[in-house]
Design a protein around this motif. Sequence first.
Motif, PDB file in Angstrom:
ATOM      1  N   SER A  62      -2.354  -8.568  -2.399  1.00 12.60           N
ATOM      2  CA  SER A  62      -3.053  -8.113  -1.201  1.00 12.60           C
ATOM      3  C   SER A  62      -3.978  -6.917  -1.449  1.00 12.60           C
ATOM      4  N   VAL A  63      -3.896  -6.297  -2.620  1.00 12.70           N
ATOM      5  CA  VAL A  63      -4.768  -5.151  -2.905  1.00 12.70           C
ATOM      6  C   VAL A  63      -5.761  -5.441  -4.024  1.00 12.70           C
ATOM      7  N   LYS A  64      -5.667  -6.613  -4.618  1.00 10.41           N
ATOM      8  CA  LYS A  64      -6.592  -6.970  -5.699  1.00 10.41           C
ATOM      9  C   LYS A  64      -8.024  -6.902  -5.210  1.00 10.41           C
ATOM     10  N   GLY A  65      -8.875  -6.302  -6.029  1.00  6.85           N
ATOM     11  CA  GLY A  65     -10.280  -6.178  -5.666  1.00  6.85           C
ATOM     12  C   GLY A  65     -10.572  -4.984  -4.788  1.00  6.85           C
ATOM     13  N   ARG A  66      -9.525  -4.329  -4.259  1.00  9.19           N
ATOM     14  CA  ARG A  66      -9.727  -3.146  -3.408  1.00  9.19           C
ATOM     15  C   ARG A  66      -9.176  -1.880  -4.055  1.00  9.19           C
ATOM     16  N   PHE A  67      -8.073  -2.017  -4.772  1.00 10.32           N
ATOM     17  CA  PHE A  67      -7.421  -0.865  -5.392  1.00 10.32           C
ATOM     18  C   PHE A  67      -7.630  -0.900  -6.906  1.00 10.32           C
ATOM     19  N   THR A  68      -7.730   0.269  -7.502  1.00  8.36           N
ATOM     20  CA  THR A  68      -7.853   0.391  -8.946  1.00  8.36           C
ATOM     21  C   THR A  68      -6.938   1.504  -9.437  1.00  8.36           C
ATOM     22  N   ILE A  69      -6.070   1.157 -10.369  1.00  9.30           N
ATOM     23  CA  ILE A  69      -5.187   2.153 -10.972  1.00  9.30           C
ATOM     24  C   ILE A  69      -5.780   2.591 -12.306  1.00  9.30           C
ATOM     25  N   SER A  70      -5.653   3.855 -12.605  1.00  6.44           N
ATOM     26  CA  SER A  70      -6.157   4.376 -13.879  1.00  6.44           C
ATOM     27  C   SER A  70      -5.264   5.521 -14.325  1.00  6.44           C
ATOM     28  N   ARG A  71      -5.366   5.852 -15.600  1.00  4.67           N
ATOM     29  CA  ARG A  71      -4.566   6.941 -16.119  1.00  4.67           C
ATOM     30  C   ARG A  71      -5.375   7.777 -17.093  1.00  4.67           C
ATOM     31  N   ASP A  72      -5.044   9.045 -17.158  1.00  6.51           N
ATOM     32  CA  ASP A  72      -5.659   9.950 -18.113  1.00  6.51           C
ATOM     33  C   ASP A  72      -4.507  10.629 -18.846  1.00  6.51           C
ATOM     34  N   ASN A  73      -4.209  10.154 -20.033  1.00  9.77           N
ATOM     35  CA  ASN A  73      -3.055  10.675 -20.760  1.00  9.77           C
ATOM     36  C   ASN A  73      -3.232  12.138 -21.143  1.00  9.77           C
ATOM     37  N   LYS A  75      -4.756  14.432 -19.372  1.00 10.20           N
ATOM     38  CA  LYS A  75      -4.526  15.233 -18.165  1.00 10.20           C
ATOM     39  C   LYS A  75      -3.162  14.953 -17.545  1.00 10.20           C
ATOM     40  N   ARG A  76      -2.483  13.908 -18.058  1.00  9.17           N
ATOM     41  CA  ARG A  76      -1.181  13.525 -17.513  1.00  9.17           C
ATOM     42  C   ARG A  76      -1.266  13.146 -16.044  1.00  9.17           C
ATOM     43  N   THR A  77      -2.245  12.340 -15.718  1.00 12.16           N
ATOM     44  CA  THR A  77      -2.402  11.896 -14.337  1.00 12.16           C
ATOM     45  C   THR A  77      -2.539  10.379 -14.262  1.00 12.16           C
ATOM     46  N   VAL A  78      -2.097   9.849 -13.146  1.00 13.57           N
ATOM     47  CA  VAL A  78      -2.293   8.443 -12.814  1.00 13.57           C
ATOM     48  C   VAL A  78      -2.912   8.409 -11.425  1.00 13.57           C
ATOM     49  N   ASP A  79      -4.050   7.784 -11.300  1.00 11.46           N
ATOM     50  CA  ASP A  79      -4.757   7.734 -10.034  1.00 11.46           C
ATOM     51  C   ASP A  79      -4.736   6.332  -9.445  1.00 11.46           C
ATOM     52  N   LEU A  80      -4.874   6.286  -8.128  1.00 17.70           N
ATOM     53  CA  LEU A  80      -5.012   5.014  -7.432  1.00 17.70           C
ATOM     54  C   LEU A  80      -6.201   5.132  -6.492  1.00 17.70           C
ATOM     55  N   GLN A  81      -7.293   4.485  -6.859  1.00 22.71           N
ATOM     56  CA  GLN A  81      -8.475   4.446  -6.008  1.00 22.71           C
ATOM     57  C   GLN A  81      -8.314   3.305  -5.015  1.00 22.71           C
ATOM     58  N   MET A  82      -8.359   3.633  -3.748  1.00 25.15           N
ATOM     59  CA  MET A  82      -8.135   2.632  -2.704  1.00 25.15           C
ATOM     60  C   MET A  82      -9.397   2.522  -1.849  1.00 25.15           C
ATOM     61  N   ASN A  83     -10.027   1.369  -1.902  1.00 25.12           N
ATOM     62  CA  ASN A  83     -11.235   1.111  -1.129  1.00 25.12           C
ATOM     63  C   ASN A  83     -10.960   0.063  -0.056  1.00 25.12           C
ATOM     64  N   SER A  84     -11.848   0.002   0.906  1.00 26.16           N
ATOM     65  CA  SER A  84     -11.749  -0.993   1.987  1.00 26.16           C
ATOM     66  C   SER A  84     -10.348  -1.009   2.583  1.00 26.16           C
ATOM     67  N   LEU A  85      -9.871   0.153   2.927  1.00 24.39           N
ATOM     68  CA  LEU A  85      -8.490   0.263   3.408  1.00 24.39           C
ATOM     69  C   LEU A  85      -8.308  -0.467   4.734  1.00 24.39           C
ATOM     70  N   LYS A  86      -7.114  -1.013   4.909  1.00 27.47           N
ATOM     71  CA  LYS A  86      -6.750  -1.769   6.096  1.00 27.47           C
ATOM     72  C   LYS A  86      -5.539  -1.113   6.766  1.00 27.47           C
ATOM     73  N   PRO A  87      -5.358  -1.358   8.045  1.00 27.01           N
ATOM     74  CA  PRO A  87      -4.176  -0.786   8.718  1.00 27.01           C
ATOM     75  C   PRO A  87      -2.862  -1.154   8.026  1.00 27.01           C
ATOM     76  N   GLU A  88      -2.803  -2.346   7.455  1.00 25.28           N
ATOM     77  CA  GLU A  88      -1.576  -2.765   6.781  1.00 25.28           C
ATOM     78  C   GLU A  88      -1.335  -2.035   5.462  1.00 25.28           C
ATOM     79  N   ASP A  89      -2.276  -1.217   5.028  1.00 25.15           N
ATOM     80  CA  ASP A  89      -2.054  -0.374   3.846  1.00 25.15           C
ATOM     81  C   ASP A  89      -1.327   0.920   4.206  1.00 25.15           C
TER      82      ASP A  89
END
Length: 112
Positions: A62-73, A75-89
């Motif tokens: 349900s999040v394919k094509g809208r969310f992108t996970i990435s990591r920066d080892n 910086k020790r961070t993991v990000d989640l970019q969430m686009n086209s958000l829906k109420p069900e998110d």
Amino acid sequence: QVQLVESGGGLVQPGESLRLSCAASGILFGNGAATWYRQAPGKQCEWVAFISNGGDTTYLDSVKGRFTISRDNAKRTVDLQMNSLKPEDTAVYYCNLAGIHWGQGTQVTVSS
């Protein structure tokens, strides 16, 4: 002591974007896969996005094509970019590292 701290949640309108970040300390970050989970009110916790220590990713359908996970080892961070958000998110979003360590969660609310 391992600590994961999520940030970036908030209240947005449908169609808008948010970027969540999870900062880790006290752990060899590069050795662990990372996963974002979420739990909506009255529902079970579900995994949303996964990234291996090598950078391979998988997503909840349900999040394919809208969310992108990435990591920066470095910086020790993991990000989640969430686009086209829906109420069900709408949910509390948690990051998990190596299947063991959890953050405290960050609230995402999508509402008009």
